[in-house]
Design a protein around this motif. Structure first.
Motif, PDB file in Angstrom:
ATOM      1  N   GLY A  62       0.813  -1.212   0.000  1.00 42.85           N
ATOM      2  CA  GLY A  62       0.000   0.000   0.000  1.00 42.85           C
ATOM      3  C   GLY A  62       0.845   1.260   0.000  1.00 42.85           C
ATOM      4  O   GLY A  62       0.536   2.235  -0.702  1.00 42.85           O
ATOM      5  N   GLU A  63       1.925   1.254   0.776  1.00 43.06           N
ATOM      6  CA  GLU A  63       2.809   2.417   0.822  1.00 43.06           C
ATOM      7  C   GLU A  63       3.542   2.600  -0.506  1.00 43.06           C
ATOM      8  O   GLU A  63       3.721   3.727  -0.984  1.00 43.06           O
ATOM      9  CB  GLU A  63       3.826   2.264   1.960  1.00 43.06           C
ATOM     10  CG  GLU A  63       3.225   2.213   3.357  1.00 43.06           C
ATOM     11  CD  GLU A  63       2.679   3.552   3.812  1.00 43.06           C
ATOM     12  OE1 GLU A  63       3.002   4.586   3.179  1.00 43.06           O
ATOM     13  OE2 GLU A  63       1.928   3.577   4.805  1.00 43.06           O
ATOM     14  N   LEU A  64       3.963   1.509  -1.116  1.00 37.16           N
ATOM     15  CA  LEU A  64       4.635   1.593  -2.415  1.00 37.16           C
ATOM     16  C   LEU A  64       3.699   2.153  -3.484  1.00 37.16           C
ATOM     17  O   LEU A  64       4.113   2.942  -4.340  1.00 37.16           O
ATOM     18  CB  LEU A  64       5.156   0.217  -2.828  1.00 37.16           C
ATOM     19  CG  LEU A  64       6.351  -0.313  -2.037  1.00 37.16           C
ATOM     20  CD1 LEU A  64       6.585  -1.792  -2.338  1.00 37.16           C
ATOM     21  CD2 LEU A  64       7.611   0.495  -2.361  1.00 37.16           C
ATOM     22  N   ALA A  65       2.434   1.747  -3.436  1.00 38.98           N
ATOM     23  CA  ALA A  65       1.465   2.255  -4.410  1.00 38.98           C
ATOM     24  C   ALA A  65       1.314   3.768  -4.290  1.00 38.98           C
ATOM     25  O   ALA A  65       1.190   4.480  -5.302  1.00 38.98           O
ATOM     26  CB  ALA A  65       0.114   1.566  -4.212  1.00 38.98           C
ATOM     27  N   ALA A  80      -6.101  -4.948  -0.588  1.00 33.40           N
ATOM     28  CA  ALA A  80      -5.959  -5.430  -1.965  1.00 33.40           C
ATOM     29  C   ALA A  80      -7.050  -4.883  -2.873  1.00 33.40           C
ATOM     30  O   ALA A  80      -6.966  -5.006  -4.100  1.00 33.40           O
ATOM     31  CB  ALA A  80      -5.961  -6.954  -1.993  1.00 33.40           C
ATOM     32  N   ARG A  81      -8.065  -4.271  -2.285  1.00 34.11           N
ATOM     33  CA  ARG A  81      -9.121  -3.642  -3.080  1.00 34.11           C
ATOM     34  C   ARG A  81      -8.601  -2.404  -3.812  1.00 34.11           C
ATOM     35  O   ARG A  81      -9.127  -2.015  -4.849  1.00 34.11           O
ATOM     36  CB  ARG A  81     -10.274  -3.255  -2.153  1.00 34.11           C
ATOM     37  CG  ARG A  81     -11.358  -2.436  -2.801  1.00 34.11           C
ATOM     38  CD  ARG A  81     -12.320  -1.885  -1.762  1.00 34.11           C
ATOM     39  NE  ARG A  81     -13.321  -1.030  -2.368  1.00 34.11           N
ATOM     40  CZ  ARG A  81     -14.127  -0.239  -1.681  1.00 34.11           C
ATOM     41  NH1 ARG A  81     -14.049  -0.202  -0.370  1.00 34.11           N
ATOM     42  NH2 ARG A  81     -15.011   0.521  -2.294  1.00 34.11           N
ATOM     43  N   LEU A  82      -7.571  -1.771  -3.269  1.00 37.23           N
ATOM     44  CA  LEU A  82      -7.065  -0.521  -3.817  1.00 37.23           C
ATOM     45  C   LEU A  82      -6.134  -0.774  -4.993  1.00 37.23           C
ATOM     46  O   LEU A  82      -5.414  -1.769  -5.020  1.00 37.23           O
ATOM     47  CB  LEU A  82      -6.320   0.260  -2.732  1.00 37.23           C
ATOM     48  CG  LEU A  82      -7.145   0.601  -1.491  1.00 37.23           C
ATOM     49  CD1 LEU A  82      -6.261   1.214  -0.417  1.00 37.23           C
ATOM     50  CD2 LEU A  82      -8.290   1.551  -1.853  1.00 37.23           C
ATOM     51  N   ALA A 116      -1.224   3.444   3.772  1.00 36.57           N
ATOM     52  CA  ALA A 116      -2.038   2.386   3.173  1.00 36.57           C
ATOM     53  C   ALA A 116      -3.450   2.384   3.737  1.00 36.57           C
ATOM     54  O   ALA A 116      -4.435   2.371   2.988  1.00 36.57           O
ATOM     55  CB  ALA A 116      -1.370   1.034   3.396  1.00 36.57           C
ATOM     56  N   TYR A 117      -3.576   2.389   5.055  1.00 39.03           N
ATOM     57  CA  TYR A 117      -4.913   2.352   5.655  1.00 39.03           C
ATOM     58  C   TYR A 117      -5.603   3.700   5.623  1.00 39.03           C
ATOM     59  O   TYR A 117      -6.837   3.774   5.546  1.00 39.03           O
ATOM     60  CB  TYR A 117      -4.845   1.793   7.072  1.00 39.03           C
ATOM     61  CG  TYR A 117      -4.908   0.280   7.083  1.00 39.03           C
ATOM     62  CD1 TYR A 117      -6.132  -0.381   7.062  1.00 39.03           C
ATOM     63  CD2 TYR A 117      -3.757  -0.480   7.054  1.00 39.03           C
ATOM     64  CE1 TYR A 117      -6.204  -1.770   7.032  1.00 39.03           C
ATOM     65  CE2 TYR A 117      -3.807  -1.871   7.028  1.00 39.03           C
ATOM     66  CZ  TYR A 117      -5.035  -2.506   7.015  1.00 39.03           C
ATOM     67  OH  TYR A 117      -5.104  -3.882   6.975  1.00 39.03           O
TER      68      TYR A 117
END
Length: 329
Positions: A77-80, A106-108, A250-251
Motif C-alpha cells: 500500500g505504501e509503495l502504491a 488489496a481492493r485498492l 495504506a490504511y
C-alpha cells in the motif's frame, strides 16, 4: 563480499521479521499493534530501495491473519502511494493473492489515481481552514436561497448506522477528539443544485449547527470537489488527531475511500474508477459555522453531498477540539 556480510536486502528482511514476531500479544491497547505495523511499513518504504524490499514478496501467503502478511500488505500500500513497484512480478503476484484471500487493502489499485494527487503532499500556505475568510478565498461560495431553506425543513432523516460508521472512520481511526457527526437525509422532491447551500443546511437537524446564530459570525457554505473531500479524509487518518493516532498511508487511503463511498451511498463492490466517475455527478459543499462545535482553533471539517437524483443528502462534520462536552452531547 564475505559469506557472512549482510546486504541491505538482508537487513530489510531481518527488520520485517523482527517487527512481525515481537509484537506483544494482548499487552497493548486495542489497535496499537496495527499502528506499529503500519508505521513500520511506512518507515521502511521511505528509508529503503525497492530492490531491497522486493525479496520480501518471494513467497505467497496462505492466509492473512498474521503480522508478517499484514506488514507486507501495508508495504504494498505504501509503495502504491509513491508510485513504486508497478510491473514487478513478485509484488503483483503477492497483491493478487491478497485479493484472493480477501485482504481489504488489496481492493485498492497498485497506482495512485489522479483524484488522489494531493495525498501526502504538503502545499505551502494551505493549512487547516479556520476562518470564513480562508474558506471564501479557496472555494466559491454557494448561494443562499429561500427555496433551499424550505427544502431543508422538508428533509427526512434516513438513519443508517453502518454507512455512518464508514463515513466517520477516518476520524475515529485518526484519534480525533470528538465523535464525528455523520447524517443522511432524503427529500420528497429533487433539490435544484442552485438551492443546495447554507440556507438548506441550516434547516437540517444537525448537532454541529446547534445554537447557530447565537455567536458572532454567520454559517457559510462553499462549493468544493470530490478530490478535495477525499484528500481531507485521507489526511485525517494519515496525520491523526490530537490523540496522535496516525494510520500510515495504506490504511489512511482505504479509510478515505470507504468514507467517500459512504457519503455517496455506493456499494463496496463498485470499482474505484467508476466511483470517481459517479463522484463528478454529485454536488459537494464545505461548510462552517460559529457554534459550540466549530472552534476555529485546531481542525474543524464539515461536508455536505447531494446525490445525482437530487433527493439524497449526506453530511459529515468533525472537530478535533475536545471541549464543551455538554453542548455537543
Amino acid at each position: 563480499m564475505s559469506h557472512n556480510e549482510e546486504t541491505p536486502g538482508d537487513c530489510v528482511t531481518f527488520a520485517v521479521d523482527l517487527v512481525s514476531r515481537l509484537l506483544p500479544e494482548g499487552a497493548m491497547p486495542p489497535g496499537e499493534n496495527d499502528r506499529l505495523l503500519r508505521s513500520a511499513a511506512a518507515k521502511l518504504v521511505k528509508a529503503q530501495h525497492l530492490r531491497d524490499i522486493e525479496p520480501l514478496f518471494g513467497e505467497l501467503p496462505d492466509e492473512v491473519s498474521n503480522p508478517a502478511v499484514e506488514l507486507r500488505a501495508c508495504l504494498l500500500g505504501e509503495l502504491a502511494l509513491i508510485g513504486s513497484g508497478g510491473g514487478r512480478r513478485s509484488l503483483e503476484a503477492y497483491c493478487d493473492r491478497l485479493r484472493e484471500l480477501g485482504h481489504p487493502l488489496a481492493r485498492l489499485p497498485r497506482t495512485r489515481l489522479d483524484i488522489e494527487h494531493r495525498f501526502t503532499a504538503r502545499v505551502r500556505g494551505l493549512g487547516s481552514i479556520k476562518t470564513a475568510k480562508q474558506l471564501r478565498s479557496r472555494f466559491p461560495e454557494a448561494p443562499s436561497s429561500d427555496r433551499g431553506a424550505i427544502a431543508g425543513r422538508g428533509a427526512r432523516d434516513a438513519r443508517d448506522d453502518g454507512r455512518a460508521n464508514a463515513a466517520a472512520r477516518p476520524f475515529r481511526a485518526g484519534g480525533w477528539a470528538r465523535e464525528p457527526e455523520a447524517r443522511f437525509f432524503t427529500l420528497p422532491s429533487p433539490l435544484s443544485p442552485d438551492d443546495f447551500g447554507i440556507s438548506f443546511i441550516k434547516e437540517l437537524p444537525l448537532r454541529c449547527l446547534a445554537g447557530e446564530g447565537g455567536r458572532r459570525g454567520s454559517a457559510l457554505a462553499c462549493a468544493t470537489t470530490p478530490d478535495d473531500v477525499l484528500n481531507e479524509l485521507f489526511s485525517t487518518a494519515y496525520v491523526g488527531g490530537v490523540n496522535g493516532h496516525g494510520q500510515g498511508g495504506a490504511y489512511a487511503r482505504l479509510y478515505a475511500w470507504e468514507s467517500l463511498y459512504a457519503l455517496m451511498g455506493l456499494p463496496s463492490g463498485v470499482p474505484l474508477l467508476e466511483a470517481v466517475r459517479r463522484a463528478a455527478d454529485h454536488r459537494w459543499l464545505r461548510f462552517m459555522a460559529f457554534t459550540d462545535w466549530f472552534h476555529h482553533d485546531t481542525s474543524d471539517l464539515a461536508f455536505a453531498v447531494l446525490d445525482p437524483t437530487r433527493t439524497r443528502v449526506a453530511v459529515l462534520a468533525a472537530t478535533d477540539t475536545d471541549v464543551h462536552h455538554d453542548a455537543l452531547g
